[in-house]
Design a protein around this motif. Sequence first.
Motif, mmCIF file in Angstrom:
data_model
loop_
_atom_site.group_PDB
_atom_site.id
_atom_site.type_symbol
_atom_site.label_atom_id
_atom_site.label_comp_id
_atom_site.label_asym_id
_atom_site.label_seq_id
_atom_site.Cartn_x
_atom_site.Cartn_y
_atom_site.Cartn_z
ATOM 1 N N THR A 125 0.814 -1.219 0.000
ATOM 2 C CA THR A 125 0.000 0.000 0.000
ATOM 3 C C THR A 125 0.847 1.268 0.000
ATOM 4 N N GLU A 160 -1.860 -5.033 -9.463
ATOM 5 C CA GLU A 160 -1.403 -3.775 -10.060
ATOM 6 C C GLU A 160 -0.301 -4.064 -11.060
ATOM 7 N N TRP A 164 1.848 1.039 -12.280
ATOM 8 C CA TRP A 164 0.546 1.570 -12.671
ATOM 9 C C TRP A 164 -0.581 0.750 -12.044
ATOM 10 N N ASN A 165 -1.741 1.384 -11.975
ATOM 11 C CA ASN A 165 -2.961 0.671 -11.605
ATOM 12 C C ASN A 165 -3.666 0.216 -12.868
ATOM 13 N N TRP A 176 -12.151 -2.105 -10.719
ATOM 14 C CA TRP A 176 -10.795 -2.013 -10.185
ATOM 15 C C TRP A 176 -10.519 -3.234 -9.327
ATOM 16 N N LEU A 181 -2.429 -3.466 -2.902
ATOM 17 C CA LEU A 181 -1.878 -2.658 -3.984
ATOM 18 C C LEU A 181 -1.747 -1.211 -3.540
ATOM 19 N N ASP A 183 -2.798 2.457 -3.756
ATOM 20 C CA ASP A 183 -3.993 3.228 -4.112
ATOM 21 C C ASP A 183 -3.528 4.478 -4.857
ATOM 22 N N GLY A 184 -3.299 4.331 -6.148
ATOM 23 C CA GLY A 184 -2.684 5.380 -6.942
ATOM 24 C C GLY A 184 -3.476 6.678 -6.926
ATOM 25 N N MET A 187 -5.624 6.923 -9.984
ATOM 26 C CA MET A 187 -6.782 6.047 -9.822
ATOM 27 C C MET A 187 -7.832 6.698 -8.930
ATOM 28 N N THR A 203 -15.061 -1.936 -7.041
ATOM 29 C CA THR A 203 -13.831 -2.654 -6.717
ATOM 30 C C THR A 203 -14.211 -4.062 -6.300
ATOM 31 N N ASN A 221 -1.565 5.886 -14.595
ATOM 32 C CA ASN A 221 -0.589 6.441 -13.655
ATOM 33 C C ASN A 221 -0.385 7.915 -13.984
#
Length: 260
Positions: A125, A160, A164-165, A176, A181, A183-184, A187, A203, A221
């Motif tokens: 994360t 991910e 990038w997501n 999603w 992962l 949390d971009g 995103m 999600t 991203n």
Amino acid sequence: MTRVQINGEPATTEVLHRAATQGYGHYTSMQVRGRAVPGLSRHLDRLRAGSAVLFPDAEPPAGLPALIARALGDLDDASVRVTVLPHPDDRTRTDVMVSVSEPVDDTPRPPLRVRTVAFERDLATLKHMGTLGQTFHRLQAQRDGFDDVLLTARDGALAEGSVWNVAFWDGERVVWPDAPLLDGIVMQLLRDGLREIGVPDTTRRLTAGSLREMTAAAATNSHCPAQPIGTIDDVAFPRNEILTGLLSRAWKQVVREPLR
């Protein structure tokens, strides 16, 4: 063109060497346009949250917008990376390194050819400096003719990309992955933008078996919010223009926050 400052002053060779060899710290990356940043406040929140985990004895990094503005100098547009590093002598302090380089064109490339790989980042994360694993897998994939990798968690859940997501379109909504992962920021902003334009998103846990339920896939991203993905493993996504079009519309809703 690259500029690097530590705590608002030009970085010395000694400090750069320490940052490169220590490999401990966290960062955020952003694209600056007209001295404004999409989701600037969220980038700052990310840096504070990362420091609370990696540097619990230190004061949260302060004055970050001013440090970014100082590193930019007279530049209006740039790529910026802000890294929080441990202070060499005092665990109650941190060093803030701001790197400035040329802005990146956000025009999507041709659809990516991606393969899945079983790899879960440590402290998934956090956006931290421990990038050896995903970089290794990305380079191995490129040697085999792919463009990039999609990481899967220990339980097989899609997570991910290397940096990038990933977003999918199931014909009704943007999907999603639900997995460990990052949390971009992009995103997060896209999810807000999708709601602004009335497009549902969700999600949920996805696996390699879920890919055939999807009709489109895209990578997101700070370099590109809507990069189409052509294939993942042997699954093709023929309707990417639907998903990338929605993501592009959502991105237009994003507020650019000025650096002050």
